[in-house]
Design a protein around this motif. Structure first.
Motif, PDB file in Angstrom:
ATOM      1  N   ILE A   1      -9.310   1.237   2.514  1.00 55.45           N
ATOM      2  CA  ILE A   1      -8.765  -0.087   2.850  1.00 55.45           C
ATOM      3  C   ILE A   1      -8.981  -1.049   1.684  1.00 55.45           C
ATOM      4  O   ILE A   1      -8.069  -1.781   1.286  1.00 55.45           O
ATOM      5  CB  ILE A   1      -9.395  -0.635   4.146  1.00 55.45           C
ATOM      6  CG1 ILE A   1      -8.885   0.157   5.350  1.00 55.45           C
ATOM      7  CG2 ILE A   1      -9.118  -2.131   4.309  1.00 55.45           C
ATOM      8  CD1 ILE A   1      -9.612  -0.153   6.652  1.00 55.45           C
ATOM      9  N   GLN A   2     -10.171  -1.046   1.116  1.00 52.62           N
ATOM     10  CA  GLN A   2     -10.465  -1.925  -0.018  1.00 52.62           C
ATOM     11  C   GLN A   2      -9.614  -1.573  -1.238  1.00 52.62           C
ATOM     12  O   GLN A   2      -9.143  -2.461  -1.952  1.00 52.62           O
ATOM     13  CB  GLN A   2     -11.954  -1.867  -0.363  1.00 52.62           C
ATOM     14  CG  GLN A   2     -12.852  -2.452   0.698  1.00 52.62           C
ATOM     15  CD  GLN A   2     -12.505  -3.890   1.039  1.00 52.62           C
ATOM     16  OE1 GLN A   2     -12.194  -4.700   0.176  1.00 52.62           O
ATOM     17  NE2 GLN A   2     -12.547  -4.217   2.317  1.00 52.62           N
ATOM     18  N   ALA A   3      -9.421  -0.295  -1.476  1.00 51.21           N
ATOM     19  CA  ALA A   3      -8.609   0.135  -2.621  1.00 51.21           C
ATOM     20  C   ALA A   3      -7.169  -0.336  -2.466  1.00 51.21           C
ATOM     21  O   ALA A   3      -6.561  -0.836  -3.416  1.00 51.21           O
ATOM     22  CB  ALA A   3      -8.665   1.654  -2.769  1.00 51.21           C
ATOM     23  N   VAL A   4      -6.608  -0.204  -1.262  1.00 46.85           N
ATOM     24  CA  VAL A   4      -5.236  -0.636  -1.024  1.00 46.85           C
ATOM     25  C   VAL A   4      -5.131  -2.151  -1.144  1.00 46.85           C
ATOM     26  O   VAL A   4      -4.202  -2.669  -1.757  1.00 46.85           O
ATOM     27  CB  VAL A   4      -4.730  -0.138   0.346  1.00 46.85           C
ATOM     28  CG1 VAL A   4      -3.420  -0.813   0.726  1.00 46.85           C
ATOM     29  CG2 VAL A   4      -4.565   1.376   0.331  1.00 46.85           C
ATOM     30  N   ARG A   5      -6.086  -2.887  -0.598  1.00 49.21           N
ATOM     31  CA  ARG A   5      -6.071  -4.356  -0.714  1.00 49.21           C
ATOM     32  C   ARG A   5      -6.095  -4.787  -2.176  1.00 49.21           C
ATOM     33  O   ARG A   5      -5.343  -5.659  -2.587  1.00 49.21           O
ATOM     34  CB  ARG A   5      -7.258  -4.962   0.017  1.00 49.21           C
ATOM     35  CG  ARG A   5      -7.063  -5.080   1.483  1.00 49.21           C
ATOM     36  CD  ARG A   5      -8.180  -5.884   2.124  1.00 49.21           C
ATOM     37  NE  ARG A   5      -8.034  -5.798   3.564  1.00 49.21           N
ATOM     38  CZ  ARG A   5      -9.027  -5.645   4.407  1.00 49.21           C
ATOM     39  NH1 ARG A   5     -10.268  -5.593   3.976  1.00 49.21           N
ATOM     40  NH2 ARG A   5      -8.810  -5.567   5.701  1.00 49.21           N
ATOM     41  N   GLY A   6      -6.980  -4.175  -2.947  1.00 52.50           N
ATOM     42  CA  GLY A   6      -7.067  -4.512  -4.366  1.00 52.50           C
ATOM     43  C   GLY A   6      -5.784  -4.214  -5.098  1.00 52.50           C
ATOM     44  O   GLY A   6      -5.317  -5.003  -5.927  1.00 52.50           O
ATOM     45  N   ARG A   7      -5.194  -3.093  -4.780  1.00 52.96           N
ATOM     46  CA  ARG A   7      -3.951  -2.701  -5.443  1.00 52.96           C
ATOM     47  C   ARG A   7      -2.824  -3.656  -5.083  1.00 52.96           C
ATOM     48  O   ARG A   7      -2.004  -4.015  -5.919  1.00 52.96           O
ATOM     49  CB  ARG A   7      -3.609  -1.278  -5.023  1.00 52.96           C
ATOM     50  CG  ARG A   7      -2.684  -0.584  -5.943  1.00 52.96           C
ATOM     51  CD  ARG A   7      -2.672   0.886  -5.610  1.00 52.96           C
ATOM     52  NE  ARG A   7      -1.794   1.573  -6.510  1.00 52.96           N
ATOM     53  CZ  ARG A   7      -1.484   2.834  -6.395  1.00 52.96           C
ATOM     54  NH1 ARG A   7      -1.996   3.552  -5.436  1.00 52.96           N
ATOM     55  NH2 ARG A   7      -0.665   3.391  -7.243  1.00 52.96           N
ATOM     56  N   ARG A   8      -2.756  -4.067  -3.826  1.00 54.07           N
ATOM     57  CA  ARG A   8      -1.705  -4.991  -3.401  1.00 54.07           C
ATOM     58  C   ARG A   8      -1.845  -6.349  -4.073  1.00 54.07           C
ATOM     59  O   ARG A   8      -0.868  -7.038  -4.312  1.00 54.07           O
ATOM     60  CB  ARG A   8      -1.717  -5.162  -1.890  1.00 54.07           C
ATOM     61  CG  ARG A   8      -1.143  -3.970  -1.161  1.00 54.07           C
ATOM     62  CD  ARG A   8      -1.109  -4.203   0.316  1.00 54.07           C
ATOM     63  NE  ARG A   8      -0.639  -2.989   0.959  1.00 54.07           N
ATOM     64  CZ  ARG A   8       0.113  -2.979   2.041  1.00 54.07           C
ATOM     65  NH1 ARG A   8       0.451  -4.092   2.611  1.00 54.07           N
ATOM     66  NH2 ARG A   8       0.502  -1.838   2.565  1.00 54.07           N
ATOM     67  N   GLN A   9      -3.065  -6.769  -4.361  1.00 54.33           N
ATOM     68  CA  GLN A   9      -3.284  -8.083  -4.958  1.00 54.33           C
ATOM     69  C   GLN A   9      -3.052  -8.088  -6.463  1.00 54.33           C
ATOM     70  O   GLN A   9      -2.849  -9.140  -7.054  1.00 54.33           O
ATOM     71  CB  GLN A   9      -4.695  -8.559  -4.647  1.00 54.33           C
ATOM     72  CG  GLN A   9      -4.893  -8.852  -3.176  1.00 54.33           C
ATOM     73  CD  GLN A   9      -6.345  -9.108  -2.824  1.00 54.33           C
ATOM     74  OE1 GLN A   9      -7.231  -9.030  -3.653  1.00 54.33           O
ATOM     75  NE2 GLN A   9      -6.587  -9.411  -1.565  1.00 54.33           N
TER      76      GLN A   9
ATOM     77  N   GLU B   1     -19.661   8.919   7.490  1.00 55.01           N
ATOM     78  CA  GLU B   1     -18.964   9.223   6.236  1.00 55.01           C
ATOM     79  C   GLU B   1     -17.475   8.938   6.365  1.00 55.01           C
ATOM     80  O   GLU B   1     -16.849   8.421   5.437  1.00 55.01           O
ATOM     81  CB  GLU B   1     -19.185  10.683   5.827  1.00 55.01           C
ATOM     82  CG  GLU B   1     -20.565  10.970   5.306  1.00 55.01           C
ATOM     83  CD  GLU B   1     -20.742  12.431   4.903  1.00 55.01           C
ATOM     84  OE1 GLU B   1     -19.750  13.189   4.864  1.00 55.01           O
ATOM     85  OE2 GLU B   1     -21.885  12.814   4.616  1.00 55.01           O
ATOM     86  N   LEU B   2     -16.886   9.271   7.508  1.00 56.54           N
ATOM     87  CA  LEU B   2     -15.471   8.986   7.758  1.00 56.54           C
ATOM     88  C   LEU B   2     -15.219   7.482   7.767  1.00 56.54           C
ATOM     89  O   LEU B   2     -14.257   7.012   7.162  1.00 56.54           O
ATOM     90  CB  LEU B   2     -15.026   9.607   9.081  1.00 56.54           C
ATOM     91  CG  LEU B   2     -13.567   9.362   9.469  1.00 56.54           C
ATOM     92  CD1 LEU B   2     -12.623   9.938   8.429  1.00 56.54           C
ATOM     93  CD2 LEU B   2     -13.286   9.954  10.839  1.00 56.54           C
ATOM     94  N   ARG B   3     -16.094   6.747   8.419  1.00 59.07           N
ATOM     95  CA  ARG B   3     -15.947   5.284   8.439  1.00 59.07           C
ATOM     96  C   ARG B   3     -16.045   4.697   7.037  1.00 59.07           C
ATOM     97  O   ARG B   3     -15.299   3.786   6.681  1.00 59.07           O
ATOM     98  CB  ARG B   3     -17.008   4.676   9.352  1.00 59.07           C
ATOM     99  CG  ARG B   3     -16.723   4.877  10.816  1.00 59.07           C
ATOM    100  CD  ARG B   3     -17.744   4.178  11.685  1.00 59.07           C
ATOM    101  NE  ARG B   3     -17.425   4.363  13.084  1.00 59.07           N
ATOM    102  CZ  ARG B   3     -18.297   4.742  13.997  1.00 59.07           C
ATOM    103  NH1 ARG B   3     -19.566   4.955  13.680  1.00 59.07           N
ATOM    104  NH2 ARG B   3     -17.926   4.889  15.254  1.00 59.07           N
ATOM    105  N   GLN B   4     -16.967   5.198   6.237  1.00 55.11           N
ATOM    106  CA  GLN B   4     -17.123   4.706   4.871  1.00 55.11           C
ATOM    107  C   GLN B   4     -15.891   5.029   4.035  1.00 55.11           C
ATOM    108  O   GLN B   4     -15.415   4.194   3.264  1.00 55.11           O
ATOM    109  CB  GLN B   4     -18.377   5.298   4.210  1.00 55.11           C
ATOM    110  CG  GLN B   4     -18.633   4.736   2.818  1.00 55.11           C
ATOM    111  CD  GLN B   4     -18.819   3.222   2.817  1.00 55.11           C
ATOM    112  OE1 GLN B   4     -19.607   2.695   3.575  1.00 55.11           O
ATOM    113  NE2 GLN B   4     -18.086   2.524   1.951  1.00 55.11           N
TER     114      GLN B   4
END
Length: 125
Positions: free
Chosen positions: A18-26, A9-12
């Motif tokens: 990580i995906q949320a931050v990447r999307g936000r940065r793009q 659960e922690l890994r997920q």
């Protein structure tokens, strides 16, 4: 935030973040404030707080992150603004009183404050 009961659960959760931050940065604006000891001594904490307050006041969804010293201590506090598809702009000696103009002109209107710019990197540099 939900209670994490296993390593999986922690890994997920980590992967989701990580995906949320990447999307936000793009797709959005990323504002980076230099928070090395030199920046903090020059007032970076107050500048960071002013940026967060101004964004909240104007209801602007931007990612605000911090970085360590980049070796230009005499120009602290340093603030970089990166908007999707545009050059990354670096500003020097950014004091809290400068923040409303910086947010208005650069973040909202997309026009860097030329007299405060100390560097450009990326797309349209």
């Amino acid at each position: 935030m939900p209670e994490i009961k296993s390593l999986d659960e922690l890994r997920q959760l980590r992967e989701d973040m990580i995906q949320a931050v990447r999307g936000r940065r793009q797709t959005s604006t990323v504002i980076t404030v230099g928070m090395g000891t030199c920046g903090i001594a020059a007032g970076a904490r107050e500048t960071l707080q002013a940026i967060e307050e101004e964004l909240a006041k104007r209801q602007i969804d931007a990612l605000v992150v911090t970085a360590g010293c980049i070796g230009v201590c005499v120009r602290e506090p340093l603030v970089d603004i990166q908007q999707a598809g545009k050059s990354r702009i670096a500003y020097a000696n950014v004091q809290p009183a400068m923040v409303p103009r910086l947010i208005d002109e650069h973040v909202i209107k997309g026009q860097p404050v030329k007299e405060w710019v100390v560097g450009r990197m990326g797309e349209n540099a």
